[in-house]
Design an enzyme around this catalytic site. Sequence first.
Site, PDB file in Angstrom:
ATOM      1  N   LYS A 129       0.831  -1.205   0.000  1.00  0.00           N
ATOM      2  CA  LYS A 129       0.000   0.000   0.000  1.00  0.00           C
ATOM      3  C   LYS A 129       0.863   1.252   0.000  1.00  0.00           C
ATOM      4  O   LYS A 129       0.624   2.190  -0.776  1.00  0.00           O
ATOM      5  CB  LYS A 129      -0.935   0.014   1.217  1.00  0.00           C
ATOM      6  CG  LYS A 129      -1.743   1.317   1.356  1.00  0.00           C
ATOM      7  CD  LYS A 129      -2.701   1.259   2.529  1.00  0.00           C
ATOM      8  CE  LYS A 129      -2.016   1.296   3.865  1.00  0.00           C
ATOM      9  NZ  LYS A 129      -1.541   2.666   4.212  1.00  0.00           N
ATOM     10  N   ASP A 147      -6.097   1.352   1.004  1.00  0.00           N
ATOM     11  CA  ASP A 147      -6.118   1.607   2.444  1.00  0.00           C
ATOM     12  C   ASP A 147      -7.464   1.167   3.010  1.00  0.00           C
ATOM     13  O   ASP A 147      -8.336   0.675   2.293  1.00  0.00           O
ATOM     14  CB  ASP A 147      -5.807   3.078   2.743  1.00  0.00           C
ATOM     15  CG  ASP A 147      -6.900   4.026   2.275  1.00  0.00           C
ATOM     16  OD1 ASP A 147      -7.976   3.565   1.830  1.00  0.00           O
ATOM     17  OD2 ASP A 147      -6.690   5.245   2.340  1.00  0.00           O
TER      18      ASP A 147
END
Length: 208
Positions: A129, A147
């Site tokens: 991420k 996220d």
Amino acid sequence: MKLIKDIESIYFEAKPLVEKRWNEFVNLGENGTELELFSELSFCVLTANWSAKGGIKAQNEIGPEGFAKLDIDELEYALRKVGHRFPKTRAQYIVSNRWIIGTIRHLFVLPYYQMREFIVKNMKGIGWKESSHFLRNVGYGEVAILDKHILRLMNENNLIDSIPKGWTKKRYLEYEKILKDVLENHFNEPIGKLDLYLWYLVKKDVDK
């Protein structure tokens, strides 16, 4: 699909903010100094389990020179001062990553997927991420930032069965493809840019 209708409902309202922010990303990727690029990489280290607004505040307070040159105790103090949840650990990560300064732009010759994987494997405090976040923030539109807010939207719209507690490469790429296939085909925009519309949908603001 509800998610597409929700994005459509805010698309034109959010577009000026999105375009402004996107142009900033592209400009950083094209013209940023090594210290500015390292500052953005450090921002992505800081936002993990924290917030974009906090990361922006830290960038403004510490500055590119600070991320590159403060000793570890000074950096920890600076992070504590801006309210970071894990100032000691994040200071250690950032200092450990300083070896990359001077070679970050060399990575830009790689295909985005190789660059992302190199960062995951070689940078402290950076997972899939966070590496995707960095690439997007220097103008790479091909990556999704999965996220908790985006995953929640995906789950609510039945694109995924559950929200993962951790990432493998295979799972991240699988979820990224799901989101790309749904949104890019509909809006004719890259997923990295569409992330800003998703962020506006959740927060009514466009951070980074």
